[in-house]
Design an enzyme around this catalytic site. Structure first.
Site, PDB file in Angstrom:
ATOM      1  N   HIS A 236       0.826  -1.211   0.000  1.00 26.44           N
ATOM      2  CA  HIS A 236       0.000   0.000   0.000  1.00 26.44           C
ATOM      3  C   HIS A 236       0.864   1.267   0.000  1.00 26.44           C
ATOM      4  O   HIS A 236       0.417   2.328   0.448  1.00 26.44           O
ATOM      5  CB  HIS A 236      -0.952   0.028   1.204  1.00 26.44           C
ATOM      6  CG  HIS A 236      -1.759  -1.216   1.367  1.00 26.44           C
ATOM      7  ND1 HIS A 236      -2.870  -1.485   0.603  1.00 26.44           N
ATOM      8  CD2 HIS A 236      -1.592  -2.293   2.182  1.00 26.44           C
ATOM      9  CE1 HIS A 236      -3.375  -2.652   0.955  1.00 26.44           C
ATOM     10  NE2 HIS A 236      -2.612  -3.176   1.907  1.00 26.44           N
TER      11      HIS A 236
ATOM     12  N   SER B 169      16.433  21.301 -14.998  1.00 29.90           N
ATOM     13  CA  SER B 169      15.329  22.222 -15.247  1.00 29.90           C
ATOM     14  C   SER B 169      15.870  23.497 -15.879  1.00 29.90           C
ATOM     15  O   SER B 169      16.980  23.945 -15.564  1.00 29.90           O
ATOM     16  CB  SER B 169      14.621  22.557 -13.925  1.00 29.90           C
ATOM     17  OG  SER B 169      13.786  23.674 -14.065  1.00 29.90           O
TER      18      SER B 169
ATOM     19  N   LYS C 167      17.382  21.149  -9.739  1.00 25.86           N
ATOM     20  CA  LYS C 167      16.623  19.962 -10.141  1.00 25.86           C
ATOM     21  C   LYS C 167      17.478  18.911 -10.839  1.00 25.86           C
ATOM     22  O   LYS C 167      18.345  19.204 -11.649  1.00 25.86           O
ATOM     23  CB  LYS C 167      15.476  20.358 -11.074  1.00 25.86           C
ATOM     24  CG  LYS C 167      14.350  21.143 -10.432  1.00 25.86           C
ATOM     25  CD  LYS C 167      13.647  20.372  -9.352  1.00 25.86           C
ATOM     26  CE  LYS C 167      12.857  19.198  -9.888  1.00 25.86           C
ATOM     27  NZ  LYS C 167      11.796  19.593 -10.814  1.00 25.86           N
TER      28      LYS C 167
ATOM     29  N   GLU D 243      10.738   8.308 -16.649  1.00 25.52           N
ATOM     30  CA  GLU D 243       9.397   8.852 -16.918  1.00 25.52           C
ATOM     31  C   GLU D 243       8.979   8.599 -18.358  1.00 25.52           C
ATOM     32  O   GLU D 243       7.805   8.314 -18.636  1.00 25.52           O
ATOM     33  CB  GLU D 243       9.374  10.338 -16.598  1.00 25.52           C
ATOM     34  CG  GLU D 243       9.485  10.634 -15.112  1.00 25.52           C
ATOM     35  CD  GLU D 243       9.630  12.106 -14.794  1.00 25.52           C
ATOM     36  OE1 GLU D 243       9.583  12.456 -13.615  1.00 25.52           O
ATOM     37  OE2 GLU D 243       9.801  12.917 -15.735  1.00 25.52           O
TER      38      GLU D 243
END
Length: 458
Positions: A154, A275, A281, A288
Site C-alpha cells: 500500500h 530544469s 533539479k 518517466e
C-alpha cells in the site's frame, strides 16, 4: 504498374491511391519479401512448375535487387506496396521470366509469410534485449546482497528486506516475459505460403520445400486461416505490452526511491536531466519516458484486437493496419528495455538512508510478534502485545530499536535480552529464510537460480 490492373478500364483515383498506399511502411519488409520469394522461386523450379532456368534467373535477379537495396543503389519507391515494387523491379531486370515468380502465389499468402518471417526476427530481438536486462538486474541484485531496504505494501513501509530481493523480483517478471515471448515465437513459426489467395492452388507445389528453406516449423493446415491469421501480431503486441507494464512498474519504483523523500537510490547524471528554471533539479526523465511510452504500446495492442475482431474470412484490406503499430511497438519496447538495462548499471545505493528507513516506522514490528510466538505466545496475543508496544513508542517518542530489553519485558516476560538485536533491520531481513524470502542467503540462491534459467536463452 499495379499487379492487378488488367481488370480495370480506368486508373485508381489519386486520393484513393494515396489512401491505400502501404509502401511507406511495408518497405520495411523488403528483406523478408525477397527471402520468401527466393524460396518460392526455387520451389517452382524444383517442382517443374516453371523452367529451372527461369527459376535460376529469378533468384539471381532477386539477389541483385537485395544487394542494391542493401548498399543504397536502389531506392524503394514508385509502387503500391513492397511486393509490387520487388516484382516490378525484377521484371525490369530479367524480363518475362520475372513475371513467372507469382505463379501459385497470391499477395495474401505472400504478405502473411513475409510478416511472420519479420515477426520471428522481432521476437528474437526482444528476447536478446530481455536477456541483457535480466543480467543487469541480477548484477544489481548481487550488489544489493549486503544492503538492507524497506519493502512496501500500500506504499507504506512493511518489512525490511535484502536490497537484492527487490531487483530479483523484477528479474522474475522479465524472466516470465522471456518465457512468454519464446512461446509466442513458436506459435508464430507456421508458414502460410502456399495458401494462395484463400483456397490453396491447383499447381503441384511442394510446401515442405519452402517450409524447410524458410525454417518454419510446419506449413499451415488451413488456407483460409493461413492468409487471415494475425494472432502472432496480437501476441507480440501483448507480450510487448506486458514487458512495458513491468518496465513501467520498475520505473515508478526508481522514480520514487530516487526522490529526496525516499532517497534510497541515486540515478546517474548520465540518465537524468535538469530544469530550465530551477538550478537544483535532477529529473528522472528516462524513467518517466519509459513509463509514458507504455500507454503507446498498449494502444497498438488495442488497435490490432479491434482490427481483427470483426473481419470475415479470409483476407480483408483491414489487415493492412497490422504493420504500423507492430513496427512502432517493436521500436519502443526494444529501446525501452535496452535503455533500462543501461540505466540500472548506473544506479547507486544510498546505504545509510536505506537502512534507517528499513528500521523506521516500526518496520520490524512483525519480528517482535514473531519473537513472542516462537517463545510459545499465541500469535494473535503476540500481535496484540506488539501493537501496544508500537502505540507506547509513538506516545513516548521511542522506536523499537531504542527500546531496552527491560522496556520490552514490561509488556511480556518472554522477552529476552536478545530482543534488542532481533529488531535491527539486518536481523529482520536475514530472518526471512523461508523459500522465496528476503534474506541475503535467499537472494544469493535466487540469483543462481535465475542465471541457470537464463541459460536457456543464451
Amino acid at each position: 504498374m499495379k499487379l492487378w490492373e488488367g481488370r480495370f478500364d480506368a486508373p485508381t483515383a489519386k486520393n484513393a491511391d494515396l489512401f491505400g498506399d502501404s509502401l511507406p511502411f511495408d518497405k520495411q519488409l523488403w528483406a523478408v519479401d525477397i527471402t520468401a520469394s527466393l524460396a518460392h522461386a526455387a520451389m517452382l523450379g524444383s517442382c517443374g512448375i516453371i523452367p529451372l532456368e527461369d527459376a535460376q534467373k529469378i533468384c539471381a535477379g532477386l539477389e541483385g535487387i537485395a544487394a542494391d537495396i542493401e548498399n543504397g543503389k536502389l531506392e524503394i519507391a514508385g509502387a503500391e506496396d513492397i511486393h509490387s515494387f520487388v516484382e516490378n523491379e525484377l521484371v525490369a531486370r530479367i524480363g518475362d521470366a520475372g513475371k513467372k515468380l507469382h505463379t501459385a502465389r497470391s499477395r495474401n499468402d505472400q504478405v502473411a509469410t513475409d510478416f511472420r518471417l519479420y515477426a520471428r526476427g522481432s521476437y528474437d530481438n526482444l528476447c536478446d534485449s530481455l536477456v541483457n536486462l535480466v543480467n543487469a538486474l541480477l548484477e544489481k541484485a548481487g550488489q544489493g546482497v549486503k544492503h538492507i531496504m524497506p519493502a512496501y505494501t500500500h506504499l507504506r513501509k512493511a518489512q525490511p528486506i535484502c536490497a537484492g530481493h527487490f531487483f530479483n523480483a523484477y528479474a522474475e517478471m522479465f524472466m516470465r516475459d522471456l518465457d512468454r515471448v519464446t512461446a509466442s515465437r513458436e506459435r508464430a513459426n507456421v508458414m502460410p505460403l502456399g495458401s494462395g489467395a484463400l483456397a490453396g492452388t491447383s499447381y503441384p507445389i511442394d510446401r515442405n520445400i519452402t517450409c524447410e528453406m524458410l525454417e518454419f516449423e510446419r506449413p499451415c493446415e488451413n488456407s483460409l486461416d493461413g492468409v487471415s491469421d494475425r494472432d502472432f501480431v496480437a501476441e507480440y503486441l501483448f507480450d510487448a505490452s506486458l514487458v512495458m507494464a513491468h518496465l513501467s512498474r520498475l520505473c515508478e519504483d526508481i522514480i520514487l526511491y530516487s526522490t529526496e523523500e525516499f532517497g534510497y537510490f541515486e540515478i546517474s547524471d548520465a540518465y537524468s536531466t535538469g530544469s530550465s528554471i530551477m538550478p537544483q533539479k535532477k529529473n528522472p526523465d528516462i524513467a518517466e519516458l519509459i513509463r509514458g511510452k507504455t500507454g503507446r504500446v498498449y494502444g497498438h495492442l488495442t488497435a490490432i484486437l479491434t482490427t481483427i475482431k470483426g473481419i470475415p474470412l479470409a483476407y480483408n484490406k483491414d489487415l493492412q493496419e497490422d504493420k504500423e503499430g507492430f513496427f512502432d511497438a517493436e521500436k519502443q519496447v526494444i529501446n525501452c528495455v535496452d535503455i533500462m538495462a543501461e540505466m540500472l548499471g548506473a544506479i547507486s545505493f544510498k546505504v545509510k538512508r536505506m537502512l534507517t528507513a528499513a528500521e523506521g516506522e516500526f518496520c520490524c514490528a512483525t519480528d517482535v510478534a514473531d519473537y513472542l510466538a516462537k517463545k510459545g505466545v499465541p500469535f494473535r496475543t503476540a500481535h496484540s502485545i506488539t501493537g501496544k508496544i508500537v502505540r507506547t513508542c509513538i506516545e513516548n517518542g521511542k522506536t523499537l530499536q531504542t527500546m531496552t530489553a527491560d522496556d520490552y519485558r514490561e509488556f511480556a516476560p518472554e522477552f529476552g535480552d536478545d530482543i534488542v538485536e532481533a529488531v535491527k533491520g539486518k536481523a529482520c531481513a536475514d530472518a526471512r529464510t523461508s523459500l522465496g524470502g528476503g534474506s541475503a542467503d535467499n537472494v544469493k540462491a535466487e540469483i543462481k537460480s535465475l542465471k541457470k534459467r537464463l541459460k536457456r536463452y543464451l
